[in-house]
Scaffold this motif. Sequence first.
Motif, PDB file in Angstrom:
ATOM      1  N   ARG A  37       0.834  -1.207   0.000  1.00  0.00           N
ATOM      2  CA  ARG A  37       0.000   0.000   0.000  1.00  0.00           C
ATOM      3  C   ARG A  37       0.867   1.254   0.000  1.00  0.00           C
ATOM      4  O   ARG A  37       1.995   1.256   0.489  1.00  0.00           O
TER       5      ARG A  37
ATOM      6  N   PHE B 242       0.725   3.931   1.687  1.00  0.00           N
ATOM      7  CA  PHE B 242       1.088   4.536   2.967  1.00  0.00           C
ATOM      8  C   PHE B 242       2.401   3.972   3.485  1.00  0.00           C
ATOM      9  O   PHE B 242       3.246   4.707   3.987  1.00  0.00           O
TER      10      PHE B 242
ATOM     11  N   THR C  70      -2.300   5.322   9.689  1.00  0.00           N
ATOM     12  CA  THR C  70      -3.333   4.969   8.708  1.00  0.00           C
ATOM     13  C   THR C  70      -3.147   3.548   8.199  1.00  0.00           C
ATOM     14  O   THR C  70      -4.122   2.792   8.058  1.00  0.00           O
ATOM     15  N   GLU C  71      -1.907   3.167   7.923  1.00  0.00           N
ATOM     16  CA  GLU C  71      -1.621   1.809   7.449  1.00  0.00           C
ATOM     17  C   GLU C  71      -2.084   0.769   8.463  1.00  0.00           C
ATOM     18  O   GLU C  71      -2.703  -0.240   8.112  1.00  0.00           O
TER      19      GLU C  71
ATOM     20  N   CYS D 258      -3.756  11.165   8.243  1.00  0.00           N
ATOM     21  CA  CYS D 258      -3.102  11.751   7.068  1.00  0.00           C
ATOM     22  C   CYS D 258      -3.580  13.179   6.815  1.00  0.00           C
ATOM     23  O   CYS D 258      -2.791  14.052   6.440  1.00  0.00           O
ATOM     24  N   LEU D 259      -4.861  13.418   7.031  1.00  0.00           N
ATOM     25  CA  LEU D 259      -5.379  14.777   6.856  1.00  0.00           C
ATOM     26  C   LEU D 259      -4.747  15.735   7.863  1.00  0.00           C
ATOM     27  O   LEU D 259      -4.399  16.871   7.527  1.00  0.00           O
TER      28      LEU D 259
ATOM     29  N   GLN E  85     -15.029   3.662   7.616  1.00  0.00           N
ATOM     30  CA  GLN E  85     -13.737   3.580   6.944  1.00  0.00           C
ATOM     31  C   GLN E  85     -13.079   4.946   6.765  1.00  0.00           C
ATOM     32  O   GLN E  85     -11.853   5.043   6.680  1.00  0.00           O
ATOM     33  N   GLU E  86     -13.885   5.990   6.691  1.00  0.00           N
ATOM     34  CA  GLU E  86     -13.300   7.315   6.457  1.00  0.00           C
ATOM     35  C   GLU E  86     -12.428   7.778   7.623  1.00  0.00           C
ATOM     36  O   GLU E  86     -11.549   8.628   7.460  1.00  0.00           O
TER      37      GLU E  86
ATOM     38  N   PHE F 150       1.252   8.232   8.210  1.00  0.00           N
ATOM     39  CA  PHE F 150       1.239   7.113   7.265  1.00  0.00           C
ATOM     40  C   PHE F 150       1.226   5.783   8.007  1.00  0.00           C
ATOM     41  O   PHE F 150       0.484   4.865   7.646  1.00  0.00           O
TER      42      PHE F 150
ATOM     43  N   ILE G  75      -5.905   0.491   8.633  1.00  0.00           N
ATOM     44  CA  ILE G  75      -6.437  -0.264   7.494  1.00  0.00           C
ATOM     45  C   ILE G  75      -6.202  -1.752   7.688  1.00  0.00           C
ATOM     46  O   ILE G  75      -7.099  -2.583   7.464  1.00  0.00           O
TER      47      ILE G  75
ATOM     48  N   VAL H 242     -10.045   6.237   9.041  1.00  0.00           N
ATOM     49  CA  VAL H 242      -8.646   5.803   8.933  1.00  0.00           C
ATOM     50  C   VAL H 242      -7.779   6.858   8.256  1.00  0.00           C
ATOM     51  O   VAL H 242      -6.548   6.821   8.388  1.00  0.00           O
ATOM     52  N   TYR H 243      -8.395   7.794   7.534  1.00  0.00           N
ATOM     53  CA  TYR H 243      -7.624   8.807   6.815  1.00  0.00           C
ATOM     54  C   TYR H 243      -7.459  10.110   7.601  1.00  0.00           C
ATOM     55  O   TYR H 243      -6.787  11.030   7.126  1.00  0.00           O
TER      56      TYR H 243
END
Length: 206
Positions: free
Chosen positions: A37, A39, A84-85, A104-105, A97-98, A81, A88, A100-101
């Motif tokens: 992936r 990330f 988030t990895e 990163c944001l 699921q949103e 990163f 996931i 997990v990001y």
Amino acid sequence: MVSFLDEILLCLSYLAVAFISLNCLNIYVSFVGTEARSFAYGLFIINGIYGIGGAISAVTSGLDHVQVIFYAAEISLVLPFLTTEMWIQKNLFPKQQELVYVPCLLGVLPFFSFIMLGVIRIDLVELCLVYCCVCTAYVGYSTRDYLVVAGSLLFYLAYCMHFRGKVKISNVLLIFFTLCSLGSICPNCVDETRKKSDFPFKELGF
């Protein structure tokens, strides 16, 4: 003489970060292949670029402004990163699921703030790092993956050491952070690669 020796040691510490990061990237890609992936890619690549840029800037002052960009990317994006990895992989929030990001944001905010304003917003960086440490602690507690907890703490300590001007210590901590990250992201590849000669620090018994 002391100053020259200090520059050499600083350069070697950066090179060690780059070597270990790129070695871990090679191990990860070799074992995961097409399932890799972005990330995890980003984590090892940014670490590697930061190490190479730091080694160059340690012996010449011509690229100091470029190394600042690499450092901003390092402290803003690498730990998000990893977080988030792991979210996931562990699938802790299958119906949201949103979420997990979000790390990163949060990491993008201080990095783009630096790109636009030329100033590293320490408050945004520390907000992101603390949030990621809490998230990885939850992942570690929920899944008994204590390497990711150790990795996040090592990264935060590395950030603190760098902030205090102890860059060589910071780089050593980043090396161990990278190894912990590989062990957490891809534990199977670590178990297999440990038996081979290309595993980092194999000659030391790891």
